[in-house]
Design a protein around this motif. Structure first.
Motif, short mmCIF file in Angstrom:
data_model
loop_
_atom_site.label_atom_id
_atom_site.label_comp_id
_atom_site.label_asym_id
_atom_site.label_seq_id
_atom_site.Cartn_x
_atom_site.Cartn_y
_atom_site.Cartn_z
N ASP A 93 0.82 -1.21 0.00
CA ASP A 93 0.00 0.00 0.00
C ASP A 93 0.86 1.26 0.00
N GLU A 94 2.05 1.18 0.58
CA GLU A 94 2.98 2.29 0.60
C GLU A 94 4.40 1.73 0.76
N VAL A 95 5.38 2.56 0.39
CA VAL A 95 6.77 2.10 0.44
C VAL A 95 7.64 3.17 1.08
N THR A 96 8.90 2.81 1.35
CA THR A 96 9.90 3.76 1.85
C THR A 96 11.02 3.88 0.83
N LEU A 97 11.89 4.87 1.04
CA LEU A 97 13.03 5.02 0.15
C LEU A 97 13.93 3.79 0.17
N ALA A 98 14.00 3.13 1.32
CA ALA A 98 14.82 1.91 1.42
C ALA A 98 14.29 0.82 0.49
N ASP A 99 12.97 0.80 0.29
CA ASP A 99 12.39 -0.20 -0.62
C ASP A 99 12.78 0.06 -2.07
N LEU A 100 13.22 1.29 -2.36
CA LEU A 100 13.58 1.67 -3.73
C LEU A 100 15.09 1.65 -3.97
N ALA A 101 15.84 1.22 -2.98
CA ALA A 101 17.31 1.32 -3.04
C ALA A 101 17.89 0.57 -4.23
N ASP A 102 17.30 -0.55 -4.61
CA ASP A 102 17.84 -1.36 -5.71
C ASP A 102 17.17 -1.08 -7.04
N GLU A 103 16.29 -0.09 -7.09
CA GLU A 103 15.58 0.25 -8.32
C GLU A 103 16.28 1.39 -9.05
N VAL A 104 16.19 1.40 -10.37
CA VAL A 104 16.66 2.53 -11.16
C VAL A 104 15.62 3.63 -11.08
N LEU A 105 16.02 4.77 -10.54
CA LEU A 105 15.10 5.90 -10.37
C LEU A 105 15.53 7.05 -11.26
N PHE A 106 14.61 7.57 -12.04
CA PHE A 106 14.90 8.69 -12.92
C PHE A 106 14.88 10.00 -12.14
N HIS A 107 15.79 10.88 -12.52
CA HIS A 107 15.90 12.19 -11.90
C HIS A 107 15.87 13.24 -13.02
N PRO A 108 14.67 13.58 -13.52
CA PRO A 108 14.58 14.48 -14.67
C PRO A 108 15.11 15.87 -14.36
N LEU A 109 15.46 16.60 -15.41
CA LEU A 109 16.03 17.94 -15.22
C LEU A 109 15.03 18.92 -14.62
N ASP A 110 13.75 18.65 -14.77
CA ASP A 110 12.74 19.53 -14.17
C ASP A 110 12.19 18.96 -12.86
N ASP A 111 12.93 18.09 -12.21
CA ASP A 111 12.52 17.49 -10.94
C ASP A 111 12.23 18.60 -9.93
N VAL A 112 11.12 18.50 -9.22
CA VAL A 112 10.73 19.54 -8.26
C VAL A 112 11.32 19.31 -6.88
N PHE A 113 11.98 18.17 -6.67
CA PHE A 113 12.59 17.88 -5.37
C PHE A 113 14.05 18.30 -5.37
N ASP A 114 14.46 18.88 -4.25
CA ASP A 114 15.86 19.27 -4.08
C ASP A 114 16.56 18.15 -3.30
N TRP A 115 16.89 17.08 -4.01
CA TRP A 115 17.49 15.92 -3.38
C TRP A 115 18.91 16.23 -2.93
N ALA A 116 19.25 15.88 -1.69
CA ALA A 116 20.64 15.94 -1.27
C ALA A 116 21.41 14.83 -1.98
N GLY A 117 20.74 13.70 -2.15
CA GLY A 117 21.28 12.59 -2.93
C GLY A 117 20.12 11.76 -3.42
N PRO A 118 19.84 11.75 -4.73
CA PRO A 118 18.70 10.99 -5.27
C PRO A 118 18.75 9.53 -4.84
N PRO A 119 17.62 8.96 -4.45
CA PRO A 119 17.61 7.56 -4.00
C PRO A 119 17.73 6.60 -5.18
N GLY A 120 17.94 5.33 -4.87
CA GLY A 120 17.97 4.30 -5.90
C GLY A 120 19.22 4.31 -6.74
#
Length: 259
Positions: A93-120
């Motif tokens: 029903d919901e996940v955490t960033l740790a659940d996405l650690a092994d997934e390829v995550l896209f970080h588009p140039l127009d991303d609205v999040f200011d990630w200190a370090g993108p997950p995944g």
């Protein structure tokens, strides 16, 4: 204040994911003679559009430069991960960033999040836009973390999403140049904040028309009249009826002479 040289129109910018329809509808009901023009701008360009005078106000994503722009925070969005419908993550029903650690995550140039370090796991390259990243997710190349409104905006039948409980969140605010707080801007602020037409800070009606709608003060009755009316209600008789049964004093006259 609005000067006579200004055009009687209002330009409202908004970033992708925001749906301003309800506020526009109220504006058209209250100010039908002043057209409202909608301008969609990328999230990163919204503050500059206000600085350049391309819009009178805008729905933006925080943060903004508060030294130049005023902002009223409105709401904070849920963050979700967009996945193919047959992905294993859909079992939760919901996940955490740790659940996405092994997934390829896209970080588009127009991303609205200011990630200190993108997950995944990082993708081979960054997509130019969120829309491009959605296409890659549909191709089963990777996943994408976005505010829920953007997941809905780019909805596809072959994709779904799940909330990410510990991811950064994006907040939406109404913003405008502080030095350009015109009467029309105040009108729109009142609409967004839910003020009524007749509220003290509402300006949808001219002051003269508002005065005409005010009820006239009640005329006060003379003090004696109010007291008589109260007495009549308590006894059920009028003051005259109440005194009619009182003992009559004999009239004083001249004494009669004896015969």
């Amino acid at each position: 204040m609005t000067g006579p040289e200004e055009s009687p129109s209002f330009r409202l910018a908004y970033v992708p994911g925001v749906t301003p329809a309800k506020w526009v509808r109220i504006w058209n009901e209250r100010l039908p003679d002043i057209p409202l023009t909608l301008v969609q701008v990328p999230a990163a360009e919204a503050p500059e559009a206000l600085r350049a005078g391309e819009a009178d106000a805008a729905f933006v994503r925080l943060p903004v430069d508060r030294t130049y722009l005023s902002a009223i925070p409105l709401y904070t969005e849920t963050t979700v991960v967009v996945v193919p419908k047959d992905h294993l993550i859909t079992a939760a029903d919901e996940v955490t960033l740790a659940d996405l650690a092994d997934e390829v995550l896209f970080h588009p140039l127009d991303d609205v999040f200011d990630w200190a370090g993108p997950p995944g796991e990082p993708a081979f390259e960054r997509p130019a836009t969120t829309s491009d990243a959605i296409e890659l997710v549909a191709a089963n190349v990777g996943l994408l973390v976005v505010p829920q409104s953007l997941a809905r905006l780019h909805h596809r039948k072959d994709l779904t999403y799940r909330p990410v409980t510990d991811a950064p969140q994006s907040s939406i605010a109404l913003s405008w140049p502080e030095e350009a707080t015109t009467d029309l801007v105040e009108d729109f602020i009142g609409i967004v904040r839910g003020r009524t037409v007749n509220s003290t800070r509402g300006r949808a009606k001219p002051p003269a028309e508002q005065k005409q709608q005010r009820s006239e003060p009640k005329r006060s009755e003379p003090k004696g009249t109010r007291q008589k009316s109260a007495a009549a209600k308590s006894t059920g008789r009028t003051p005259r009826a109440r005194t009619a049964g009182a003992k009559q004093q004999p009239k004083r006259g001249r004494p009669r002479r004896g015969s």
